[in-house]
Design a protein around this motif. Structure first.
Motif, short mmCIF file in Angstrom:
data_model
loop_
_atom_site.label_atom_id
_atom_site.label_comp_id
_atom_site.label_asym_id
_atom_site.label_seq_id
_atom_site.Cartn_x
_atom_site.Cartn_y
_atom_site.Cartn_z
N MET A 1 0.90 -1.16 -0.22
CA MET A 1 -0.04 -0.22 -0.04
C MET A 1 1.05 1.51 0.06
SD MET A 1 -2.82 0.79 2.85
CE MET A 1 -3.94 2.21 2.64
N PRO A 2 0.99 1.92 -1.16
CA PRO A 2 1.68 3.12 -1.21
C PRO A 2 1.60 4.24 -0.31
CG PRO A 2 1.02 2.39 -3.35
CD PRO A 2 0.49 1.52 -2.44
N GLY A 3 2.43 4.76 0.56
CA GLY A 3 2.27 6.00 1.30
C GLY A 3 2.23 5.58 2.71
N LEU A 4 2.06 3.97 3.04
CA LEU A 4 1.89 3.64 4.43
C LEU A 4 2.93 4.04 5.21
CD1 LEU A 4 -0.16 2.21 6.17
CD2 LEU A 4 0.82 -0.04 5.48
N TYR A 5 4.29 3.88 4.80
CA TYR A 5 5.59 4.18 5.42
C TYR A 5 5.53 5.61 6.01
CZ TYR A 5 10.47 4.65 6.64
OH TYR A 5 11.79 4.78 7.41
N LEU A 6 5.29 6.40 4.84
CA LEU A 6 5.03 7.69 5.13
C LEU A 6 4.10 8.19 6.04
CD1 LEU A 6 6.09 10.75 4.32
CD2 LEU A 6 4.59 10.70 2.42
N ALA A 7 2.95 7.71 6.28
CA ALA A 7 1.94 7.87 7.14
C ALA A 7 2.43 7.61 8.66
CB ALA A 7 0.60 6.94 6.79
N GLY A 8 3.27 6.38 8.42
CA GLY A 8 3.62 5.94 9.78
C GLY A 8 4.53 6.83 10.50
N LEU A 9 5.64 7.65 9.58
CA LEU A 9 6.55 8.30 10.08
C LEU A 9 5.95 9.70 10.27
CD1 LEU A 9 9.20 8.19 7.02
CD2 LEU A 9 9.48 7.55 9.49
N LEU A 10 4.88 10.35 9.74
CA LEU A 10 4.09 11.61 10.02
C LEU A 10 3.42 11.27 11.31
CD1 LEU A 10 2.66 12.62 6.56
CD2 LEU A 10 4.59 13.58 8.04
N ILE A 11 2.93 10.00 11.65
CA ILE A 11 2.31 9.97 13.11
C ILE A 11 3.26 9.81 14.22
CG2 ILE A 11 1.03 7.96 14.33
CD1 ILE A 11 -0.43 7.21 11.83
N SER A 12 4.40 9.17 14.07
CA SER A 12 5.53 9.21 14.51
C SER A 12 6.13 10.76 15.08
CB SER A 12 6.80 8.35 14.37
OG SER A 12 6.30 7.03 14.11
N ILE A 13 6.33 11.34 13.68
CA ILE A 13 6.67 12.99 14.05
C ILE A 13 5.88 13.69 14.97
CG2 ILE A 13 7.14 14.99 12.99
CD1 ILE A 13 8.45 13.10 10.71
N ALA A 14 4.46 13.39 14.78
CA ALA A 14 3.39 14.18 15.56
C ALA A 14 3.50 13.67 17.01
CB ALA A 14 1.99 13.78 15.06
N GLY A 15 3.82 12.43 17.12
CA GLY A 15 3.93 11.85 18.63
C GLY A 15 5.12 12.62 19.29
N ILE A 16 6.46 12.72 18.38
CA ILE A 16 7.58 13.26 19.16
C ILE A 16 7.02 14.74 19.30
CG2 ILE A 16 9.00 13.88 17.23
CD1 ILE A 16 9.94 11.72 20.04
N ALA A 17 6.48 15.59 18.79
CA ALA A 17 6.22 16.87 18.69
C ALA A 17 5.39 17.16 19.93
CB ALA A 17 5.65 17.44 17.32
N VAL A 18 4.37 16.21 20.12
CA VAL A 18 3.68 16.47 21.17
C VAL A 18 4.30 16.26 22.46
CG1 VAL A 18 1.81 15.23 22.63
CG2 VAL A 18 1.39 15.49 20.11
N LEU A 19 5.11 15.25 22.56
CA LEU A 19 6.11 15.06 23.88
C LEU A 19 7.31 16.15 23.77
CD1 LEU A 19 7.41 11.41 23.54
CD2 LEU A 19 5.79 12.31 25.10
N ASP A 20 7.50 16.73 22.68
CA ASP A 20 8.38 17.83 22.67
C ASP A 20 7.63 19.03 23.38
OD1 ASP A 20 10.28 19.81 22.51
OD2 ASP A 20 10.52 19.69 20.14
N ALA A 21 6.39 19.36 22.97
CA ALA A 21 5.60 20.49 23.40
C ALA A 21 5.36 20.34 24.97
CB ALA A 21 4.33 20.53 22.59
N ARG A 22 4.91 19.07 25.28
CA ARG A 22 4.32 18.84 26.66
C ARG A 22 5.55 19.09 27.65
NH1 ARG A 22 3.84 18.53 31.21
NH2 ARG A 22 2.53 16.98 32.51
N TYR A 23 6.63 18.78 27.31
CA TYR A 23 7.91 18.68 28.37
C TYR A 23 8.99 19.86 27.95
CZ TYR A 23 5.58 14.54 30.36
OH TYR A 23 4.96 13.60 30.68
N ARG A 24 8.82 20.69 26.82
CA ARG A 24 9.61 21.65 26.45
C ARG A 24 11.00 21.20 26.27
NH1 ARG A 24 7.43 26.58 26.40
NH2 ARG A 24 9.41 27.50 27.08
#
Length: 119
Positions: A1-24
Protein backbone atom coordinates in the motif's frame (compact mmCIF):
# COMPACT_ATOMS: atom_id res chain seq x y z
CA UNK A 1 0.00 0.00 0.00
CA UNK A 2 1.87 3.09 -1.26
CA UNK A 3 2.36 5.84 1.31
CA UNK A 4 1.92 3.64 4.38
CA UNK A 5 5.52 4.17 5.51
CA UNK A 6 5.16 7.94 5.10
CA UNK A 7 1.94 7.86 7.12
CA UNK A 8 3.71 5.96 9.89
CA UNK A 9 6.55 8.48 9.88
CA UNK A 10 4.13 11.42 10.06
CA UNK A 11 2.27 9.84 12.98
CA UNK A 12 5.59 9.24 14.76
CA UNK A 13 6.70 12.83 14.11
CA UNK A 14 3.39 14.08 15.51
CA UNK A 15 3.95 11.97 18.62
CA UNK A 16 7.46 13.28 19.17
CA UNK A 17 6.17 16.84 18.63
CA UNK A 18 3.54 16.30 21.34
CA UNK A 19 6.19 15.04 23.77
CA UNK A 20 8.41 17.98 22.87
CA UNK A 21 5.61 20.48 23.44
CA UNK A 22 4.45 18.86 26.69
CA UNK A 23 7.90 18.75 28.30
CA UNK A 24 9.55 21.65 26.41
CA UNK A 25 12.46 19.47 25.33
CA UNK A 26 13.70 20.90 22.02
CA UNK A 27 11.63 23.11 19.71
CA UNK A 28 9.46 24.44 22.53
CA UNK A 29 12.52 25.24 24.65
CA UNK A 30 14.51 27.25 22.08
CA UNK A 31 12.84 27.32 18.63
CA UNK A 32 15.58 29.12 16.68
CA UNK A 33 18.38 27.02 18.09
CA UNK A 34 16.31 23.87 17.53
CA UNK A 35 15.62 24.82 13.93
CA UNK A 36 19.33 25.39 13.32
CA UNK A 37 20.26 22.06 14.90
CA UNK A 38 17.54 20.28 12.91
CA UNK A 39 18.65 21.88 9.64
CA UNK A 40 22.31 21.00 10.26
CA UNK A 41 21.34 17.42 11.09
CA UNK A 42 19.14 17.08 8.02
CA UNK A 43 21.80 18.49 5.68
CA UNK A 44 24.47 16.25 7.20
CA UNK A 45 22.40 13.08 6.89
CA UNK A 46 21.07 13.91 3.41
CA UNK A 47 24.67 14.38 2.21
CA UNK A 48 25.53 11.12 3.98
CA UNK A 49 22.67 9.39 2.11
CA UNK A 50 23.64 10.80 -1.28
CA UNK A 51 27.27 9.73 -0.76
CA UNK A 52 26.08 6.29 0.35
CA UNK A 53 23.93 5.95 -2.77
CA UNK A 54 26.83 7.09 -4.95
CA UNK A 55 29.10 4.47 -3.37
CA UNK A 56 26.45 1.77 -3.83
CA UNK A 57 25.91 1.29 -0.10
CA UNK A 58 22.32 2.61 -0.01
CA UNK A 59 19.62 1.78 -2.53
CA UNK A 60 15.87 1.40 -2.69
CA UNK A 61 14.80 -2.20 -2.64
CA UNK A 62 11.45 -3.50 -3.77
CA UNK A 63 8.87 -2.09 -1.42
CA UNK A 64 5.20 -1.31 -1.95
CA UNK A 65 5.05 0.95 1.13
CA UNK A 66 6.89 3.92 -0.41
CA UNK A 67 5.17 6.72 -2.32
CA UNK A 68 7.56 6.43 -5.26
CA UNK A 69 8.58 10.10 -5.03
CA UNK A 70 12.36 10.48 -5.22
CA UNK A 71 14.37 13.45 -3.92
CA UNK A 72 17.46 12.14 -5.71
CA UNK A 73 18.33 8.80 -7.31
CA UNK A 74 17.63 6.10 -4.70
CA UNK A 75 16.66 8.71 -2.06
CA UNK A 76 12.90 8.47 -1.48
CA UNK A 77 10.75 11.26 -0.05
CA UNK A 78 10.27 9.17 3.07
CA UNK A 79 13.99 9.45 3.84
CA UNK A 80 13.62 13.16 4.59
CA UNK A 81 10.80 12.48 7.05
CA UNK A 82 12.75 9.61 8.60
CA UNK A 83 15.70 11.95 9.15
CA UNK A 84 13.41 14.56 10.73
CA UNK A 85 12.15 11.86 13.10
CA UNK A 86 15.69 10.65 13.83
CA UNK A 87 17.04 14.14 14.58
CA UNK A 88 13.99 15.24 16.58
CA UNK A 89 13.92 12.05 18.66
CA UNK A 90 17.64 12.38 19.40
CA UNK A 91 17.30 16.01 20.47
CA UNK A 92 14.22 15.28 22.60
CA UNK A 93 16.15 12.48 24.27
CA UNK A 94 19.05 14.86 24.88
CA UNK A 95 16.60 17.44 26.27
CA UNK A 96 15.06 14.87 28.59
CA UNK A 97 18.34 13.40 29.87
CA UNK A 98 20.21 16.69 30.37
CA UNK A 99 18.20 17.91 33.41
CA UNK A 100 18.39 14.47 35.01
CA UNK A 101 22.18 14.43 34.66
CA UNK A 102 22.38 18.03 35.94
CA UNK A 103 20.32 17.07 38.98
CA UNK A 104 22.51 14.04 39.69
CA UNK A 105 25.65 16.12 39.26
CA UNK A 106 24.38 18.80 41.64
CA UNK A 107 23.41 16.13 44.14
CA UNK A 108 26.88 14.57 43.94
CA UNK A 109 28.48 17.99 44.40
CA UNK A 110 26.31 18.65 47.44
CA UNK A 111 27.18 15.25 48.89
CA UNK A 112 30.89 15.81 48.25
CA UNK A 113 30.72 19.22 49.93
CA UNK A 114 29.22 17.66 53.02
CA UNK A 115 32.04 16.16 55.09
CA UNK A 116 29.75 13.69 56.83
CA UNK A 117 30.57 14.77 60.40
CA UNK A 118 27.77 15.57 62.84
CA UNK A 119 27.93 18.46 65.25
Amino acid sequence: MPGLYLAGLLISIAGIAVLDARYRLFFWRAPLRAAAVMLIGLVFFMVWDVVGVHLGIFFIGTNGLLTGVLLAPDVPLEELFFLVLLCWTTMDLFGAVRPVLAHLSARRSADAGHDGSRA
